[in-house]
Design a protein around this motif. Sequence first.
Motif, PDB file in Angstrom:
ATOM      1  N   TYR A  84       0.836  -1.196   0.000  1.00 34.03           N
ATOM      2  CA  TYR A  84       0.000   0.000   0.000  1.00 34.03           C
ATOM      3  C   TYR A  84       0.872   1.246   0.000  1.00 34.03           C
ATOM      4  O   TYR A  84       1.956   1.279   0.601  1.00 34.03           O
ATOM      5  N   GLY A  85       0.384   2.273  -0.696  1.00 26.68           N
ATOM      6  CA  GLY A  85       1.125   3.515  -0.760  1.00 26.68           C
ATOM      7  C   GLY A  85       0.231   4.675  -1.146  1.00 26.68           C
ATOM      8  O   GLY A  85      -0.956   4.509  -1.454  1.00 26.68           O
ATOM      9  N   MET A  89      -2.853  -0.095  -3.677  1.00 27.37           N
ATOM     10  CA  MET A  89      -1.769  -1.032  -3.952  1.00 27.37           C
ATOM     11  C   MET A  89      -0.879  -0.506  -5.075  1.00 27.37           C
ATOM     12  O   MET A  89      -1.352  -0.198  -6.162  1.00 27.37           O
ATOM     13  N   THR A  90       0.409  -0.397  -4.783  1.00 31.68           N
ATOM     14  CA  THR A  90       1.372   0.111  -5.745  1.00 31.68           C
ATOM     15  C   THR A  90       2.689  -0.651  -5.586  1.00 31.68           C
ATOM     16  O   THR A  90       2.799  -1.551  -4.749  1.00 31.68           O
ATOM     17  N   VAL A 135      -0.199   0.856 -12.895  1.00 35.71           N
ATOM     18  CA  VAL A 135      -1.253  -0.019 -12.379  1.00 35.71           C
ATOM     19  C   VAL A 135      -2.187  -0.326 -13.539  1.00 35.71           C
ATOM     20  O   VAL A 135      -2.871   0.562 -14.049  1.00 35.71           O
ATOM     21  N   THR A 136      -2.185  -1.579 -13.964  1.00 37.34           N
ATOM     22  CA  THR A 136      -2.922  -1.945 -15.185  1.00 37.34           C
ATOM     23  C   THR A 136      -4.392  -2.227 -14.932  1.00 37.34           C
ATOM     24  O   THR A 136      -5.204  -2.128 -15.847  1.00 37.34           O
ATOM     25  N   LYS A 137      -4.747  -2.581 -13.703  1.00 39.25           N
ATOM     26  CA  LYS A 137      -6.145  -2.933 -13.404  1.00 39.25           C
ATOM     27  C   LYS A 137      -6.647  -2.120 -12.226  1.00 39.25           C
ATOM     28  O   LYS A 137      -7.041  -2.659 -11.190  1.00 39.25           O
ATOM     29  N   ALA A 138      -6.634  -0.806 -12.371  1.00 40.77           N
ATOM     30  CA  ALA A 138      -7.065   0.083 -11.300  1.00 40.77           C
ATOM     31  C   ALA A 138      -8.589   0.115 -11.204  1.00 40.77           C
ATOM     32  O   ALA A 138      -9.276   0.316 -12.195  1.00 40.77           O
ATOM     33  N   PHE A 157      -7.892   4.298  -4.140  1.00 35.94           N
ATOM     34  CA  PHE A 157      -8.901   5.150  -3.524  1.00 35.94           C
ATOM     35  C   PHE A 157      -8.482   6.606  -3.675  1.00 35.94           C
ATOM     36  O   PHE A 157      -7.357   6.972  -3.319  1.00 35.94           O
ATOM     37  N   LYS A 158      -9.380   7.428  -4.177  1.00 35.19           N
ATOM     38  CA  LYS A 158      -9.065   8.839  -4.352  1.00 35.19           C
ATOM     39  C   LYS A 158      -8.969   9.545  -3.001  1.00 35.19           C
ATOM     40  O   LYS A 158      -9.762   9.280  -2.090  1.00 35.19           O
ATOM     41  N   ILE A 159      -8.024  10.454  -2.904  1.00 27.71           N
ATOM     42  CA  ILE A 159      -7.837  11.258  -1.705  1.00 27.71           C
ATOM     43  C   ILE A 159      -8.518  12.603  -1.929  1.00 27.71           C
ATOM     44  O   ILE A 159      -8.091  13.405  -2.764  1.00 27.71           O
ATOM     45  N   HIS A 160      -9.584  12.842  -1.187  1.00 27.65           N
ATOM     46  CA  HIS A 160     -10.341  14.082  -1.346  1.00 27.65           C
ATOM     47  C   HIS A 160      -9.974  15.115  -0.280  1.00 27.65           C
ATOM     48  O   HIS A 160      -9.998  16.313  -0.556  1.00 27.65           O
TER      49      HIS A 160
END
Length: 345
Positions: A80-81, A102-103, A111-114, A120-123
Amino acid sequence: MAKQVSNKQVILKHYVTGYLKESDMVFKNTTIKLDDQKGSNAVILKNLYLSCDSYMRSRMRKLEGSYVESFTPGSPITGYGVAKVLGSGNSNFQKGELVWGMTGWEEYSIVTKATDQTLFKIHDKDVPLSYYTGILGMPGITAYAGFYELCSPKKGETVFVSGASGVVGQLVGQFAKMIGCYVVGSAGSKEKVDLLKSKFGFDEAFNYKEEQDLDAALKRCFPDGIDIYFENVGGKMLDAVLLNMKLHGHIAACGMLSQNNLEQTEGVHNLSCLITKRIRMEGFIVFDYFHLYPKYLEMIIPLIKAGNIVYVEDIAEGLESAPSALVGLFSGRNIGKQVVRVSRE
């Protein structure tokens, strides 16, 4: 023309037996093209922070029938990152957005299958970005789901947390205090024990390395027994806890840190207590609870901003420090959540 840049990676040298060593990981310099990935579903990430987590050790051996796949020797480690999107062929992610998920253990990742369950977007950017490797990321939702969903806590109950100074443990302890529980934690140094009591608000804590008799230590802290055990350690600690659980107690099995580096895991001898005390013990995987993430953010972000929850990080600087930081988890070298800062951007 796509820009091509150098990309340093942390590679798993081979499958690991016994205790993890820095030499089990090597560095490799490669190159990567930074383009917009049009015509693909891929996302290019610039990694900013990487999370060191104990489960990563299990992926360094050949796994069969596991919920996660083994790492591939000769390829970059993954984990995770927090990252910035540099290019995207995926309509769900736009250039310039910040994400966690996951990175690779490298400067840049493709990342081929995002999906919205892997990135997860950081808002909310009013908190440190590094928090999304811990309290606002996978460990945070682990603590939230394991404690509230599995343990069914009630005010006045007694709670024991092993591995309590790690990010999951420190959060579980504070969640328990918020609802009026009596909370005890175990950790592996005097400094960590002091931290649990003075900073995280645990009622009591002990250094398991200094206790000759874990059963006696638990009886000292819980003369009337334990209602809830949040399990991060396994082995001898679990054996001692089973003897001290109350009738109809709950155990949430999150991890077995003491067993991660053992070729032959330790046996647990007091499992009959599950029957005689009618204990509910349940293991869980955080992937099953990611649907609760929005609900968790609604609870935790206001607490962070109001200063009503404490969070401690141990940040190692530079990708070069990543192998040492990961190895240090298993000797308890870190204080708080172990993070690697790859880039300050």
